[in-house]
Design an enzyme around this catalytic site. Structure first.
Site, PDB file in Angstrom:
ATOM      1  CB  THR A 118       8.116   1.422 -11.335  1.00 23.03           C
ATOM      2  OG1 THR A 118       9.356   1.010 -10.735  1.00 23.03           O
ATOM      3  CG2 THR A 118       7.319   0.203 -11.741  1.00 23.03           C
ATOM      4  CD  GLU A 166       4.494  -1.930  -9.676  1.00 19.62           C
ATOM      5  OE1 GLU A 166       5.570  -1.609  -9.142  1.00 19.62           O
ATOM      6  OE2 GLU A 166       3.534  -1.126  -9.796  1.00 19.62           O
ATOM      7  CE  LYS A 186      -0.808   3.748  15.994  1.00 18.53           C
ATOM      8  NZ  LYS A 186      -0.421   2.348  16.263  1.00 18.53           N
ATOM      9  CD1 TRP A 239      -4.421   2.904  12.159  1.00 19.87           C
ATOM     10  CD2 TRP A 239      -2.522   3.761  11.368  1.00 19.87           C
ATOM     11  NE1 TRP A 239      -3.430   1.983  12.392  1.00 19.87           N
ATOM     12  CE2 TRP A 239      -2.248   2.485  11.913  1.00 19.87           C
ATOM     13  CE3 TRP A 239      -1.472   4.493  10.821  1.00 19.87           C
ATOM     14  CZ2 TRP A 239      -0.975   1.932  11.910  1.00 19.87           C
ATOM     15  CZ3 TRP A 239      -0.204   3.944  10.821  1.00 19.87           C
ATOM     16  CH2 TRP A 239       0.030   2.679  11.364  1.00 19.87           C
TER      17      TRP A 239
END
Length: 550
Positions: free
Chosen positions: A189, A336, A446, A451
């Site tokens: 990764t 993954e 935030k 959010w």
């Protein structure tokens, strides 16, 4: 009561799910179909089968056996496709080396995988030369010599070259049966923190991913499809998640395949035109680059279908692609997950009311493909309402998810905490079942107690007529906690006078309509020459935040 396990006739064949079985159909039904490399080299599937057998014999002569890891450093090519099959079909493990990592990271991944044989394209000799003394496990180097490429001076003790090895090897090889759970591939990764992590997949997982991807892509009534009549060309590197698994799908279907080598925009567009390419996949930044290259100005894209993954598909880019005739849609997954989890395909009878609605649907994260158990959960792993508003982390189960990180039990346990794979992506699901990712956990902003979705703001800014690319990051703010900052790359001919305020007013218009919160309107808009990206073309927001703060 005991499970009623089926009786097995002594001579019955159990048919393990092995990669070698993906070749049965194309070799029987499409032996004369073409596989093209850069427009210069052409071979048939019949030749592919023979070269796979020769490669296995050649590797066997180098001591490759079951469990041996063979690493490859090459551009997207017919050779890479041969390695996709020959190495795991021997019972060995294929490591697809990320050639865009730093030399130190490349050395780390090769050592960590335990690779004993390394196939190296001429173009990467300087990298291997610089790390040769750091490679602890490699005992054999094989040179992939390319016509027209000049080898840089080096001291690498090559055993020999790829093509002569195949030419001198026998054309018959009896690939054995073994446990379908045998590891077939390993790659690493490319996160923005820490060392790369090794992800691995078994034969069973790759075969099931191939079958499911084939079914999912063939299922739409029309559009957003991949079928036997298509011509396939990846624009996602073959070192990254098996090029999203699509070379296995394309091979199993026996379609014409085109491998472009090194990614050069004008060359890619030429191959689309000359080879009749109809299906590709890439990250949004690559498509943006292709649409803005010189060759694209007069190209006909009306038969080209493209999946965008590896990050959000901005509305502005989707609109630009649709206007050029491209059948564009989103795919979702991660390293993954092998990677496919969902596709933004239009359902039968789902007719967008206008271009804005069509863009919205195609840019969604999509619907889960078959066999994927996908949930949106809170911090306690409780399911959240499917109302298109409640946002939580995506957690998943599917037959092809990596079972952990190689030699990294702590990270593996965190990945699979609670029995579901944690994606670190924040999303909502609407009543129709469509997923919409709003952010990565590490990128969520935030501001003023609310959010803010950086992806949503990026998509809105991307619709401004002067904007070429955009990234929205969160920076600390004493009053509001965090505030969004927009980093914008302008189109080449865009005037820069008062452009920041013009873009801000553009976003304010969406706030006035109630589409976004006022806290989501960036107060800082910075015009930049380019955006930092990872080795596979994703936006590197960690680096952007660090540089902006500095």
């Amino acid at each position: 009561m005991l499970d009623q396990v089926t009786d097995t006739t002594p001579e019955a064949y159990a048919y393990p799910l092995l990669i070698k079985h993906l070749l049965h159909t194309p070799l029987a039904q499409s032996p004369d179909q073409e596989i093209v490399y850069r427009g210069d080299h052409r071979q048939t599937y019949r030749t592919l089968g023979e070269r796979i057998r020769r490669l296995a014999n050649g590797l066997g002569s180098l001591g490759v056996t079951r469990g041996t890891t063979v690493a490859v450093m090459d551009w997207d090519s017919h050779r890479y496709l041969e390695c996709y099959f020959a190495v795991p079909m021997m019972g060995a493990v294929l490591q697809t080396v990320n050639i865009r990592l730093s030399p130190a990271e490349i050395a780390y991944t090769i050592n960590h995988s335990g690779a004993e044989v390394l196939l190296v394209h001429t173009d990467f000799l300087p990298v291997v030369e610089s790390i040769r003394d750091q490679l602890d496990t490699v005992r054999v180097f094989v040179h992939i010599e390319e016509d027209g490429s000049t080898a840089a001076p080096h001291t690498i003790p090559f055993w020999g070259e790829y093509e002569p090895m195949l030419a001198s090897s026998a054309s018959e090889y009896d690939f054995p049966d073994f446990d379908e759970n045998t590891r077939a591939t390993t790659f690493y990764t490319t996160g923005t923190t820490g060392l790369p992590k090794g992800v691995y997949f078994s034969h069973r997982q790759l075969v099931l991913h191939t079958i499911t991807a084939m079914a999912a892509l063939a299922s739409p009534q029309s559009g957003q499809r991949f079928h036997r009549g298509d011509v396939y060309m990846p624009v996602t590197p073959m070192f990254h998640v098996h090029a999203w698994g699509m070379p296995y799908v394309a091979t199993m279907l026996g379609v014409k395949q085109v491998y472009p080598g090194r990614y050069v925009p004008d060359q890619l567009i030429r191959l689309v035109r000359d080879e009749g390419v109809t299906f590709s996949h890439c990250v949004a930044t690559i498509l943006h680059m292709l649409l803005n290259c010189e060759a694209a100005k007069t190209a006909d894209f009306s038969n080209w279908k493209i999946i965008i993954g590896g990050g959000a598909l901005p509305h502005g880019l989707a609109r630009a692609a649709l206007e050029r005739g491209i059948d564009i849609f989103t795919g979702y997954g991660m390293s993954e997950t092998c990677p496919l989890l969902s596709l933004a395909q239009l359902r039968p009878g789902e007719k967008p009311v206008d271009i804005d609605d069509e863009v919205r649907l195609r840019c969604k994260t999509g619907l889960p493909v078959p066999l994927v158990d996908l949930r949106i959960v809170d911090d306690e792993m409780a399911d959240l309402p499917r109302d298109g508003k409640a946002a939580g982390e995506i957690v998943v189960r599917a037959p092809w998810l990596t079972q952990g990180y190689r030699n990294n039990p702590e990270a593996s346990e965190a990945l699979w905490e609670g029995g579901y794979l944690h994606t670190q992506d924040i999303a909502n699901i609407d009543e129709a079942g469509y997923i919409q990712i709003t952010d990565r956990i590490k990128d969520v902003i935030k501001s003023g107690g609310e959010w803010v979705s950086s992806l949503e703001i990026e998509s809105l800014i991307s619709q401004h007529p002067r904007v070429s690319e955009v990234a929205v990051i969160g920076v600390k703010d004493e009053k509001w906690g965090e505030r969004p900052v927009a980093l914008v790359v302008l189109k080449p001919d865009a005037p820069v006078t008062a452009i920041e305020e013009d873009i801000r007013q553009h976003v304010m218009g969406f706030s006035a309509k109630g589409q976004i919160s006022k806290y989501a309107v960036p107060q800082i808009i910075r015009i930049v020459p380019s955006l930092e990206k990872t080795s596979i073309g994703k936006l590197n927001k960690k680096l952007m935040r660090e540089r902006f703060t500095a």
